[in-house]
Design a protein around this motif. Structure first.
Motif, PDB file in Angstrom:
ATOM      1  N   ILE A 107       0.845  -1.209  -0.054  1.00 18.74           N
ATOM      2  CA  ILE A 107      -0.023   0.091   0.048  1.00 18.74           C
ATOM      3  C   ILE A 107       0.873   1.185  -0.025  1.00 18.74           C
ATOM      4  CG2 ILE A 107      -1.790   1.219   1.440  1.00 18.74           C
ATOM      5  CD1 ILE A 107      -2.956  -1.255   2.267  1.00 18.74           C
ATOM      6  N   GLY A 108       1.999   1.331   0.664  1.00 24.23           N
ATOM      7  CA  GLY A 108       2.857   2.290   0.790  1.00 24.23           C
ATOM      8  C   GLY A 108       3.690   2.645  -0.362  1.00 24.23           C
ATOM      9  N   SER A 109       3.791   1.564  -1.284  1.00 27.03           N
ATOM     10  CA  SER A 109       4.678   1.689  -2.288  1.00 27.03           C
ATOM     11  C   SER A 109       3.947   2.777  -3.676  1.00 27.03           C
ATOM     12  CB  SER A 109       4.673   0.571  -3.346  1.00 27.03           C
ATOM     13  OG  SER A 109       3.455  -0.097  -3.687  1.00 27.03           O
ATOM     14  N   GLY A 110       2.646   3.033  -3.516  1.00 26.98           N
ATOM     15  CA  GLY A 110       2.253   4.029  -4.264  1.00 26.98           C
ATOM     16  C   GLY A 110       1.617   3.349  -5.720  1.00 26.98           C
ATOM     17  N   ALA A 115      -8.762   2.850  -5.804  1.00 24.86           N
ATOM     18  CA  ALA A 115      -9.438   2.765  -7.125  1.00 24.86           C
ATOM     19  C   ALA A 115      -8.805   1.652  -7.866  1.00 24.86           C
ATOM     20  CB  ALA A 115      -9.321   3.967  -7.811  1.00 24.86           C
ATOM     21  N   ASP A 116      -7.774   1.513  -8.033  1.00 22.91           N
ATOM     22  CA  ASP A 116      -7.087   0.738  -8.836  1.00 22.91           C
ATOM     23  C   ASP A 116      -7.382  -0.976  -8.172  1.00 22.91           C
ATOM     24  OD1 ASP A 116      -5.762   1.961 -10.710  1.00 22.91           O
ATOM     25  OD2 ASP A 116      -3.629   1.699 -10.107  1.00 22.91           O
ATOM     26  N   ALA A 149     -13.067  -1.768 -17.287  1.00 20.66           N
ATOM     27  CA  ALA A 149     -13.020  -1.883 -15.672  1.00 20.66           C
ATOM     28  C   ALA A 149     -12.757  -0.674 -15.003  1.00 20.66           C
ATOM     29  CB  ALA A 149     -12.073  -3.162 -15.373  1.00 20.66           C
ATOM     30  N   GLY A 150     -11.894   0.259 -15.865  1.00 19.72           N
ATOM     31  CA  GLY A 150     -11.556   1.481 -15.082  1.00 19.72           C
ATOM     32  C   GLY A 150     -10.161   1.270 -14.469  1.00 19.72           C
ATOM     33  N   LEU A 151      -9.548   0.274 -14.904  1.00 22.43           N
ATOM     34  CA  LEU A 151      -7.956   0.040 -14.509  1.00 22.43           C
ATOM     35  C   LEU A 151      -7.097   0.892 -15.420  1.00 22.43           C
ATOM     36  CD1 LEU A 151      -6.310  -1.557 -12.596  1.00 22.43           C
ATOM     37  CD2 LEU A 151      -6.307  -3.338 -14.247  1.00 22.43           C
ATOM     38  N   ARG A 152      -6.729   2.072 -14.688  1.00 24.61           N
ATOM     39  CA  ARG A 152      -5.848   2.915 -15.523  1.00 24.61           C
ATOM     40  C   ARG A 152      -4.667   3.268 -14.934  1.00 24.61           C
ATOM     41  NH1 ARG A 152     -11.280   4.334 -16.940  1.00 24.61           N
ATOM     42  NH2 ARG A 152     -11.789   4.001 -19.205  1.00 24.61           N
ATOM     43  N   GLY A 153      -4.580   2.958 -13.584  1.00 23.67           N
ATOM     44  CA  GLY A 153      -3.448   3.743 -12.628  1.00 23.67           C
ATOM     45  C   GLY A 153      -2.285   2.946 -12.807  1.00 23.67           C
TER      46      GLY A 153
END
Length: 572
Positions: A107-110, A115-116, A149-153
């Motif tokens: 989680i801390g890796s960015g 949302a992803d 699916a909205g997976l863009r990050g």
């Protein structure tokens, strides 16, 4: 003359040969190379084990578990995750269930935003519900599915895209979404790794199993032509005598398919693997490393790993083995060694100039393409008595190769006269067990019809309903016994078993329903009366226990057939 000739001793050919030989057919395998395995080969170079290209083995593959003893492979598993070179340094994304202690660092890796994570779950969820064939009907290219699916990050651009580029051998996102979902599902369920003795240990085990079943494997025997002559198929062998067989299975690589069958050459994607030896490892991590820096790809390497961290047997003591995999598109100039080393130095943030290049593997036909919409596995039979097997007929994976070999074997067995294929013994056994269970139910109905369950005497009952149910019992028992005898004695499932078994089940089920109706109506018409029932002037035979009770009752009724009064009243 042989029953079957299998051309090609890769995974598909060896698996096919083993299944056929285990069913009692005489099988000969022809392999042009000096060893079995096809693309699954391992060489010893300066004390290092080098597979032919970077390959991993996923123990979650069902066909692998059916055909191979995984414990005997001594599989060395990679950590389930990926190490990513970002613009800010190095971060790791690991499987949250297999490595729960790494969740906070992930989680801390960015690299994984909320949302992803939601979009990824939305994209992957269908892989765990409908069958692959159902998802294939609404298939689309991977990049379009991710957009939907909205997976863009960064989870997509820095982790999934570079990681999957090395898995499907293309970086444009045109591979079937349904196929990639299936691969990711297997990654989530299994822990991919490497056999301690190299990837060649898999075909070696398959070959040993085929030989143990009676198959003959001829190395250095290149098949040049396959020609049908009525019920015979002739295979010309380079520098040797032609072989004649009842059927031929062609299980060669995509580059040779069109030479031996009427099927066009399958489209493929290529991969290139560089193998380096180092005295010092560039990292203590065993994770697969990818380039997740923004602004597009920064170099030719799609993944790299210190193989000896996962499988120490791949390198001599005190040394390390590093792989670097690049894409190998057709018609495009490949990267040189200097460019590969530059990119590796950036990915590992280490000095790589002193690394020794052991070998470079260029594999232009590494994987068959899997465009959308995903096609169902192709039928093995491509001509009369000629069959085709390989991952290009199923899925671009070890699972696909093995499953295709099994499917070709089943097709041969069915065409050869109903010899049971790999899945048929269980299916036939299930039908037989069901037949026997239903037979005992019918038998119970006959007992209830024949005997008075509230007394120790018997009723003479020759109504149409009871005759029908008893006839159903006979048909059911005979069908079950004949099936058991045939399967046990010959291992053959006759082509007439399915209709006969189905008809017998329908007949006996109808008999059971009629019997239940009959018993219910007789109960209402003739309430139970205490004490034994007797025939006029004749003592009822004493009741007997066990399977002979209906026989005893029917014998008594047959003796008195002409003296019983046929009516609805209970004869006492």
């Amino acid at each position: 003359m042989h029953d079957v000739v299998v051309i090609g001793a890769g995974l598909a050919g060896l698996r096919c040969a083993a299944v056929l030989a285990e069913r009692g057919l005489e099988v000969v395998v022809l392999e042009a190379a000096d060893t079995v395995g096809g693309r699954q080969r391992t060489d010893i170079v300066d004390g290092f084990r080098l597979d032919r290209g970077f390959q991993v083995l996923n123990p979650a593959y069902p066909a692998l578990r059916r055909g191979v003893d995984l414990d005997a492979l001594a599989l060395r598993s990679f950590p389930v995750g990926v190490q990513v070179r970002t613009d800010r340094g190095v971060a790791a994304v690991r499987h949250p269930l297999r490595h729960p202690s790494s969740i906070a660092r992930t989680i801390g890796s960015g690299l994984v935003s909320a949302a992803d994570a939601v979009a990824f779950a939305r994209w992957l969820a269908p892989a765990f519900t409908p069958r692959l064939s159902d998802r294939a009907r609404d298939d689309r290219p991977l990049r379009e599915a991710w957009d939907a699916a909205g997976l863009r990050g960064p989870l997509r651009t820095a982790v999934l895209e570079p990681f999957l580029a090395g898995v499907v051998a293309e970086a444009d996102g045109v591979t079937s979404n349904a196929f990639v979902q299936e691969l990711v599902r297997y990654f989530a369920r299994g822990r991919p790794g490497l056999p301690a003795q190299g990837i060649a240990a898999v075909p070696a085990q398959l070959a040993a199993r085929a030989r143990a079943a009676g198959a003959e494997i001829r190395l250095g025997a290149r098949a040049e032509r396959v020609e049908r002559d009525g019920p015979i198929v002739e295979v010309d062998v380079a520098g040797g005598e032609a072989l004649r067989a009842g059927r031929v299975v062609v299980a060669v690589g995509p580059e040779t398919v069109a030479e031996l069958t009427p099927v066009p050459r399958p489209a493929t994607n290529g991969l290139q693997t560089w193998w380096f030896a180092a005295t010092h490892a560039p990292s203590a991590s065993a994770l697969l490393s990818v380039d997740g820096r923004g602004g597009g790809r920064r170099g030719p390497v799609v993944n790299t790993a210190v193989i000896s961290h996962t499988a120490p047997s791949y390198a001599p003591a005190g040394r390390h083995l590093i792989e670097a995999t690049c894409l190998l598109p057709r018609g495009v100039a490949t990267a040189g060694e200097d460019e590969v080393r530059r990119h590796l130095a950036e990915l590992w943030d280490a000095e790589v100039t002193d690394w020794q290049l052991l070998r470079r593997d260029d594999i232009p036909d590494a994987l068959p393409t899997q465009p959308s919409p995903l096609r169902a596995p192709r039928q093995p039979r491509v001509a009369d008595r000629v069959y085709l097997a390989g991952d290009h007929r199923d899925a671009a994976s070890i699972q696909g190769a093995l499953a295709s070999g099994e499917r070709a074997a089943r097709a041969v067995l069915v065409d050869a006269g109903g010899v049971m294929g790999a899945a048929e013994p269980l299916r036939s056994a299930g039908l037989i067990v069901l037949q026997v269970i239903v037979s005992f139910i019918a038998y119970g109905m006959v007992v209830m019809q024949t005997l008075s369950i509230d007394g120790c005497g018997y009723r003479c009952d020759f109504t149409l309903v009871t005759v029908a149910s008893r006839a159903a019992l006979v048909v059911s028992v005979v069908a079950a016994l004949v099936s058991v005898v045939i399967v046990v004695a010959r291992g053959i499932r006759p082509s007439w078993w399915a209709p006969v078994g189905g008809i017998a089940l329908v007949v006996v089920t109808t008999g059971i329903v009629l019997s239940a109706i009959h018993i219910a109506t007789q109960r209402r018409a003739h309430p139970s009366t205490p004490g034994p029932e007797r025939l006029e002037g004749i003592e009822a035979a004493p009741p007997r226990r066990g399977l002979i009770r209906p026989v005893n009752a029917l014998t008594l009724c047959r003796r008195e057939f002409f003296t019983c009064q046929f009516s609805n009243e209970v004869v006492g």
